[in-house]
Design a protein around this motif. Structure first.
Motif, mmCIF file in Angstrom:
data_model
loop_
_atom_site.group_PDB
_atom_site.id
_atom_site.type_symbol
_atom_site.label_atom_id
_atom_site.label_comp_id
_atom_site.label_asym_id
_atom_site.label_seq_id
_atom_site.Cartn_x
_atom_site.Cartn_y
_atom_site.Cartn_z
ATOM 1 N N ALA A 174 0.711 -1.397 0.124
ATOM 2 C CA ALA A 174 0.173 0.523 0.035
ATOM 3 C C ALA A 174 0.703 1.474 -0.357
ATOM 4 O O ALA A 174 1.108 1.877 0.700
ATOM 5 C CB ALA A 174 -0.680 0.186 1.163
ATOM 6 N N PRO A 177 -9.602 2.649 -1.239
ATOM 7 C CA PRO A 177 -8.566 2.487 -2.336
ATOM 8 C C PRO A 177 -8.680 3.146 -2.968
ATOM 9 O O PRO A 177 -6.494 3.746 -3.210
ATOM 10 C CB PRO A 177 -8.937 0.843 -2.577
ATOM 11 C CG PRO A 177 -10.543 0.704 -2.274
ATOM 12 C CD PRO A 177 -10.799 1.638 -1.756
ATOM 13 N N SER A 186 -8.778 -1.270 -8.421
ATOM 14 C CA SER A 186 -9.536 -2.090 -7.244
ATOM 15 C C SER A 186 -10.446 -3.058 -7.038
ATOM 16 O O SER A 186 -11.785 -1.670 -7.065
ATOM 17 C CB SER A 186 -8.209 -2.399 -7.080
ATOM 18 O OG SER A 186 -8.899 -1.898 -6.125
ATOM 19 N N PRO A 236 -12.997 -5.349 -4.293
ATOM 20 C CA PRO A 236 -12.911 -6.442 -3.582
ATOM 21 C C PRO A 236 -13.055 -7.405 -3.391
ATOM 22 O O PRO A 236 -13.286 -7.829 -4.985
ATOM 23 C CB PRO A 236 -14.372 -5.668 -2.268
ATOM 24 C CG PRO A 236 -14.961 -5.162 -3.433
ATOM 25 C CD PRO A 236 -14.333 -4.644 -5.055
ATOM 26 N N TRP A 288 -8.805 -5.680 -3.180
ATOM 27 C CA TRP A 288 -8.680 -5.414 -1.818
ATOM 28 C C TRP A 288 -9.587 -6.043 -0.788
ATOM 29 O O TRP A 288 -10.252 -6.512 -1.044
ATOM 30 C CB TRP A 288 -9.434 -4.209 -1.897
ATOM 31 C CG TRP A 288 -9.888 -3.301 -1.032
ATOM 32 C CD1 TRP A 288 -10.922 -2.303 -0.434
ATOM 33 C CD2 TRP A 288 -8.801 -1.869 -0.909
ATOM 34 N NE1 TRP A 288 -11.035 -1.762 0.952
ATOM 35 C CE2 TRP A 288 -9.487 -0.845 0.365
ATOM 36 C CE3 TRP A 288 -7.231 -1.783 -1.158
ATOM 37 C CZ2 TRP A 288 -8.572 -0.363 0.901
ATOM 38 C CZ3 TRP A 288 -6.600 -0.690 0.115
ATOM 39 C CH2 TRP A 288 -7.214 -0.266 0.459
ATOM 40 N N ASP A 343 -5.155 -3.310 2.279
ATOM 41 C CA ASP A 343 -4.560 -3.680 1.379
ATOM 42 C C ASP A 343 -4.776 -3.906 0.603
ATOM 43 O O ASP A 343 -5.825 -4.554 0.102
ATOM 44 C CB ASP A 343 -3.550 -3.990 1.927
ATOM 45 C CG ASP A 343 -1.926 -3.455 1.401
ATOM 46 O OD1 ASP A 343 -1.698 -2.960 0.198
ATOM 47 O OD2 ASP A 343 -0.851 -4.121 1.909
ATOM 48 N N LEU A 344 -3.662 -3.817 -1.295
ATOM 49 C CA LEU A 344 -4.358 -4.796 -1.821
ATOM 50 C C LEU A 344 -3.695 -6.590 -2.562
ATOM 51 O O LEU A 344 -2.397 -6.404 -1.617
ATOM 52 C CB LEU A 344 -4.114 -3.989 -3.222
ATOM 53 C CG LEU A 344 -4.208 -4.537 -4.829
ATOM 54 C CD1 LEU A 344 -6.196 -4.703 -5.020
ATOM 55 C CD2 LEU A 344 -4.075 -3.462 -5.777
#
Length: 480
Positions: free
Chosen positions: A25, A260, A268, A270, A420, A424-425
């Motif tokens: 992130a 995000p 992105s 979820p 997500w 964070d990704l």
């Protein structure tokens, strides 16, 4: 060429997301992408969006240790957008179902209105053709009767027994005056009132009124219940389309949909498990509707079956004139005995000088529309009910599977793509995924659910009421 561009576009998004996921992130070098999306979505003035990441100490939900592209004002705008987005998705998902029920509710009501007009036409024509001398007087009572039929069918709190009896009560003085004991002039109003009051004791029409009460009750009650159930279906969907989200849920939706963006991750989506936890939490009330919605659709199916055959509204209404004809024949047969009873209760006829007019009913009125309808009315209505039920069946589990459907088809990232997780990704979501319904949410790691919304509880009670009334008043098979 178009297909190649689409593949390249998807590949580009995937590459960008993979790169972002591998870097964690970290803050973006600029907020240009965030500004573009913010402007594109018309979420607010662009001047309020930073050009470069800044410290986000004032943020309430989209908190991060790293510099952020969000301000407190942006977070508030995102909060509104997140709720609007989910409401839009809800309304889109139910649009076909809502249209199916509301269109059929309007179509059935219109058909029933035409049926009533046609039945009134048949009955008035009977008097004009066979009992012309009393047709004008009878027409008033025929019109009143079918007005009562319409009022009852479309929701007025009345009794079929009451208005059927009232029709035969008011018809008796007319029949006595023209069929049983005809004279050169009409009976007086006072004498007519005595006859009206005595009709149920004298029983000039034999058991025909009782038969009419049974037929009317057997067809109008389920028809009215059917129309009311359709109206309730639309009310349920309108209510669930405008679900009120709790503060906890609103914050969770914001975290899932727009936090995000604060880290520059505008592309992105979820993770599926994360999305399921939040949407199952926010729609926990709707999952509680599921069981009762299934019962409601079953009740509609059974009501539709109860509206067929000899108890169907079209059969009963379009044959009411035959019952009236039988009643008049019965009165003529019982004439001497009826006259004797009348003399005992009301005395000999008291007449007035004025004579009643003949038939004034316009038999050509509405003829084209009514003839077209009557030609295949039974088949049309039966087929329409069958078609409606057939299209409705796939929506039995609509509310039970709604959260899963929204995440899988609309909101969550596709399999294999970084996603997500609320902070964070990542490559996959690692928290527990809870089930549907209020009870399951006690273990939800993403959103706290306190209890059922009173508005949803009210809708559930209404569904229970329709199911209960159907099971008591029209148990399966009683109408066959």
């Amino acid at each position: 060429m178009g297909g190649k561009s689409l593949c390249l576009g998807v590949l580009t998004v995937a590459v960008l997301l993979l790169a972002a996921a591998s870097q964690g992130a970290e803050p973006p070098p600029s907020c240009e992408a965030v500004r573009k999306v913010f402007q594109l979505r018309r979420l607010g003035p662009l001047g309020g969006v930073p050009e470069f990441p800044r410290a986000g100490v004032d943020l309430q939900v989209c908190t991060s240790e790293n510099p952020t592209c969000c301000t407190k004002k942006m977070e508030e705008r995102y909060q509104i957008a997140a709720k609007q987005d989910i409401q839009q998705v809800l309304q889109t998902s139910s649009a076909t179902l809502k249209f199916l029920i509301s269109r059929n509710a309007a179509a059935f009501q219109e058909t029933f209105e035409v049926l009533i007009r046609l039945a009134e036409n048949y009955t008035s024509t009977l008097f004009c053709n066979a009992y012309r001398s009393m047709a004008a007087e009878a027409a008033v009572h025929v019109q009143e009767f079918f007005t009562d039929v319409g009022l009852f069918l479309f929701g007025t709190d009345a009794s079929t027994e009451e208005f059927v009896n009232r029709f035969f009560d008011t018809l008796f003085p007319v029949v006595y005056n023209h069929v049983i004991n005809p004279g050169l002039t009409d009976i007086s109003l006072e004498y007519a009132e005595c006859l009206r009051a005595a009709r149920r004791d004298i029983r000039p029409f034999g058991n025909i009124p009782k038969k009419a009460i049974g037929q009317m009750g057997g067809s109008l009650l389920p028809s009215r219940a059917f129309l009311q159930a359709l109206s309730l279906g639309v009310e349920v969907i309108n209510t669930t389309d405008h679900l009120r989200f709790s503060r906890e849920c609103s914050r969770a939706l914001l975290r899932m949909q727009y936090c995000p963006h604060c880290q520059g991750l505008t592309l992105s989506k979820p993770c599926l498990g994360y999305c399921l936890n939040i949407i199952r939490g926010c729609l926990a009330d709707l999952a509680e509707v599921d069981l009762h919605w299934q019962g409601y659709i079953q009740a509609l199916e059974e009501l539709s079956g109860a509206l067929s055959g000899v108890h169907s509204i079209e059969h009963v209404l379009l044959n009411f004139h035959s019952l009236v004809h039988d009643a008049l024949v019965q009165a003529r047969i019982n004439g001497p005995e009826v006259s004797e009873q009348v003399n005992k209760i009301c005395g000999p006829p008291v007449r007035k000088p004025k004579q009643s007019p003949g038939c004034s009913f316009d038999q050509n009125k509405d003829n084209q529309v009514l003839k077209m309808f009557s030609r295949d009315s039974k088949q049309t209505l039966t087929n329409r009910r069958k078609e409606f039920v057939r299209h409705l069946r796939p929506y039995r589990a609509f509310y039970g599977g709604l959260a899963d459907q929204l995440c899988a088809s609309e909101l969550a990232a596709a399999d294999g793509l970084p996603c997500w997780n609320g902070g964070d990704l990542v490559r996959s979501y690692t928290h527990r995924v809870v089930g549907s319904g209020i009870k399951a949410q006690s273990a939800n790691p993403e959103v706290k659910v306190k209890g059922t919304d009173p508005v949803i509880s009210q809708i559930i009670d209404k569904l229970k009421h329709v199911i209960q009334i159907h099971s008591f008043e029209f148990p399966l098979g009683i109408m066959e």
